[in-house]
Design a protein around this motif. Structure first.
Motif, PDB file in Angstrom:
ATOM      1  N   TYR A 254      13.779   0.759 -25.008  1.00  0.00           N
ATOM      2  CA  TYR A 254      14.986   1.569 -25.101  1.00  0.00           C
ATOM      3  C   TYR A 254      14.726   3.066 -25.276  1.00  0.00           C
ATOM      4  O   TYR A 254      15.663   3.857 -25.222  1.00  0.00           O
ATOM      5  CB  TYR A 254      15.895   1.038 -26.224  1.00  0.00           C
ATOM      6  CG  TYR A 254      16.576  -0.248 -25.807  1.00  0.00           C
ATOM      7  CD1 TYR A 254      17.834  -0.234 -25.226  1.00  0.00           C
ATOM      8  CD2 TYR A 254      15.934  -1.475 -25.947  1.00  0.00           C
ATOM      9  CE1 TYR A 254      18.439  -1.405 -24.807  1.00  0.00           C
ATOM     10  CE2 TYR A 254      16.528  -2.651 -25.539  1.00  0.00           C
ATOM     11  CZ  TYR A 254      17.786  -2.611 -24.961  1.00  0.00           C
ATOM     12  OH  TYR A 254      18.387  -3.765 -24.545  1.00  0.00           O
TER      13      TYR A 254
ATOM     14  N   PRO B 248      13.509   5.311 -23.146  1.00  0.00           N
ATOM     15  CA  PRO B 248      14.028   6.124 -22.045  1.00  0.00           C
ATOM     16  C   PRO B 248      15.552   6.000 -21.858  1.00  0.00           C
ATOM     17  O   PRO B 248      16.143   6.749 -21.089  1.00  0.00           O
ATOM     18  CB  PRO B 248      13.304   5.587 -20.817  1.00  0.00           C
ATOM     19  CG  PRO B 248      12.689   4.308 -21.194  1.00  0.00           C
ATOM     20  CD  PRO B 248      12.666   4.211 -22.674  1.00  0.00           C
ATOM     21  N   LEU B 249      16.190   5.060 -22.571  1.00  0.00           N
ATOM     22  CA  LEU B 249      17.620   4.822 -22.379  1.00  0.00           C
ATOM     23  C   LEU B 249      18.491   5.422 -23.474  1.00  0.00           C
ATOM     24  O   LEU B 249      19.643   5.783 -23.225  1.00  0.00           O
ATOM     25  CB  LEU B 249      17.892   3.307 -22.315  1.00  0.00           C
ATOM     26  CG  LEU B 249      17.127   2.527 -21.251  1.00  0.00           C
ATOM     27  CD1 LEU B 249      17.329   1.033 -21.441  1.00  0.00           C
ATOM     28  CD2 LEU B 249      17.568   2.964 -19.870  1.00  0.00           C
ATOM     29  N   LEU B 250      17.944   5.508 -24.701  1.00  0.00           N
ATOM     30  CA  LEU B 250      18.711   5.973 -25.858  1.00  0.00           C
ATOM     31  C   LEU B 250      17.946   7.042 -26.619  1.00  0.00           C
ATOM     32  O   LEU B 250      16.716   7.056 -26.607  1.00  0.00           O
ATOM     33  CB  LEU B 250      19.000   4.799 -26.812  1.00  0.00           C
ATOM     34  CG  LEU B 250      19.772   3.612 -26.263  1.00  0.00           C
ATOM     35  CD1 LEU B 250      19.773   2.479 -27.282  1.00  0.00           C
ATOM     36  CD2 LEU B 250      21.194   4.012 -25.918  1.00  0.00           C
ATOM     37  N   THR B 251      18.674   7.889 -27.312  1.00  0.00           N
ATOM     38  CA  THR B 251      18.041   8.917 -28.138  1.00  0.00           C
ATOM     39  C   THR B 251      17.650   8.381 -29.506  1.00  0.00           C
ATOM     40  O   THR B 251      16.921   9.054 -30.235  1.00  0.00           O
ATOM     41  CB  THR B 251      18.974  10.126 -28.318  1.00  0.00           C
ATOM     42  OG1 THR B 251      20.178   9.689 -28.972  1.00  0.00           O
ATOM     43  CG2 THR B 251      19.299  10.781 -26.995  1.00  0.00           C
TER      44      THR B 251
ATOM     45  N   ASP C 169      21.253  -2.894 -19.540  1.00  0.00           N
ATOM     46  CA  ASP C 169      21.170  -1.550 -20.117  1.00  0.00           C
ATOM     47  C   ASP C 169      22.373  -1.277 -21.001  1.00  0.00           C
ATOM     48  O   ASP C 169      23.416  -1.922 -20.871  1.00  0.00           O
ATOM     49  CB  ASP C 169      21.166  -0.491 -18.998  1.00  0.00           C
ATOM     50  CG  ASP C 169      19.813  -0.346 -18.334  1.00  0.00           C
ATOM     51  OD1 ASP C 169      18.817  -0.828 -18.893  1.00  0.00           O
ATOM     52  OD2 ASP C 169      19.758   0.262 -17.242  1.00  0.00           O
TER      53      ASP C 169
ATOM     54  N   ASN D 164      27.068   9.696 -27.333  1.00  0.00           N
ATOM     55  CA  ASN D 164      26.084  10.776 -27.159  1.00  0.00           C
ATOM     56  C   ASN D 164      24.636  10.293 -27.289  1.00  0.00           C
ATOM     57  O   ASN D 164      23.716  11.057 -27.019  1.00  0.00           O
ATOM     58  CB  ASN D 164      26.358  11.896 -28.146  1.00  0.00           C
ATOM     59  CG  ASN D 164      26.152  11.456 -29.590  1.00  0.00           C
ATOM     60  OD1 ASN D 164      26.356  10.290 -29.925  1.00  0.00           O
ATOM     61  ND2 ASN D 164      25.760  12.380 -30.449  1.00  0.00           N
ATOM     62  N   ILE D 165      24.412   9.031 -27.660  1.00  0.00           N
ATOM     63  CA  ILE D 165      23.030   8.537 -27.783  1.00  0.00           C
ATOM     64  C   ILE D 165      22.465   8.079 -26.450  1.00  0.00           C
ATOM     65  O   ILE D 165      21.276   7.827 -26.340  1.00  0.00           O
ATOM     66  CB  ILE D 165      22.929   7.385 -28.820  1.00  0.00           C
ATOM     67  CG1 ILE D 165      23.652   6.141 -28.343  1.00  0.00           C
ATOM     68  CG2 ILE D 165      23.396   7.836 -30.190  1.00  0.00           C
ATOM     69  CD1 ILE D 165      23.352   4.905 -29.159  1.00  0.00           C
ATOM     70  N   LEU D 166      23.301   7.989 -25.429  1.00  0.00           N
ATOM     71  CA  LEU D 166      22.830   7.588 -24.101  1.00  0.00           C
ATOM     72  C   LEU D 166      22.051   8.733 -23.454  1.00  0.00           C
ATOM     73  O   LEU D 166      22.461   9.885 -23.512  1.00  0.00           O
ATOM     74  CB  LEU D 166      23.990   7.187 -23.208  1.00  0.00           C
ATOM     75  CG  LEU D 166      24.763   5.935 -23.619  1.00  0.00           C
ATOM     76  CD1 LEU D 166      26.036   5.800 -22.780  1.00  0.00           C
ATOM     77  CD2 LEU D 166      23.891   4.702 -23.468  1.00  0.00           C
ATOM     78  N   ARG D 167      20.950   8.395 -22.825  1.00  0.00           N
ATOM     79  CA  ARG D 167      20.167   9.432 -22.112  1.00  0.00           C
ATOM     80  C   ARG D 167      20.707   9.556 -20.701  1.00  0.00           C
ATOM     81  O   ARG D 167      21.181   8.702 -20.093  1.00  0.00           O
ATOM     82  CB  ARG D 167      18.694   9.071 -22.071  1.00  0.00           C
ATOM     83  CG  ARG D 167      18.048   9.178 -23.434  1.00  0.00           C
ATOM     84  CD  ARG D 167      16.534   9.183 -23.248  1.00  0.00           C
ATOM     85  NE  ARG D 167      15.876   8.994 -24.512  1.00  0.00           N
ATOM     86  CZ  ARG D 167      15.413  10.011 -25.266  1.00  0.00           C
ATOM     87  NH1 ARG D 167      15.532  11.243 -24.879  1.00  0.00           N
ATOM     88  NH2 ARG D 167      14.810   9.753 -26.397  1.00  0.00           N
TER      89      ARG D 167
END
Length: 161
Positions: A74, A76-79, A146, A158-161
């Motif tokens: 995760y 690359p997907l979430l901050t 995802d 806002n945590i989604l990249r």
């Protein structure tokens, strides 16, 4: 003699009332207030059992290995790194590799990582090999879903990249 019917009637009424869940103390939620869960998430049990205790013990043992891979998947997907709760991991398959009473196991898990107030951010399958030692090796994994913006509340989008 006329009052002999009162005791059986009171017992019957108490028996019938005892069968209904009481929501006055707030411990039992009416169905309309129960939290909604995704159909893909595991159904949570409502009582303890020996099988559930074994599963929970196994999850505590495997949790560090699961969390390590989830953080990697995760990143690359979430901050932020999602959390994996042992009760949101479902054992889908377990088998002995070399036959009866051999201590070499393959266990396949379906995992539902979450963020914040248990917001689902995906779904993954992992297969671990557990051998004497004990040694744990991740044999395979598959990222099934995802994170979706629609699954997150506005303050978590806002945590989604």
């Amino acid at each position: 003699m006329k009052k002999s019917w009162i005791a059986p009637l009171l017992i019957a009424v108490m028996f019938l009332l005892g069968q209904q869940p009481c929501s006055a103390n707030g411990l039992v939620q009416p169905q309309s207030e129960a939290p909604l869960r995704s159909e893909s998430e595991p159904k949570l049990p409502d009582q303890d059992s020996r099988e559930l205790m074994y599963k929970d013990t196994l999850m505590l043992f495997l949790l560090p290995h699961i969390e390590k891979k989830i953080a990697e998947i995760y990143a690359p997907l979430l901050t932020i790194t999602p959390t994996v709760y042992p009760y949101l991991v479902d054992v889908t398959d377990i088998k002995r590799v070399n036959g009866f009473r051999r201590f070499d196991f393959l266990i396949t898990l379906n995992i539902h990582p979450t963020v914040g107030p248990h917001l689902s951010v995906g779904e993954d399958t992992m297969t671990f090999r557990i051998t004497p030692g004990p040694k744990v090796k991740l044999e395979s994994f598959k990222h099934l879903r995802d994170p979706r913006k629609s699954d997150l509340t506005p303050n978590y989008q806002n945590i989604l990249r």
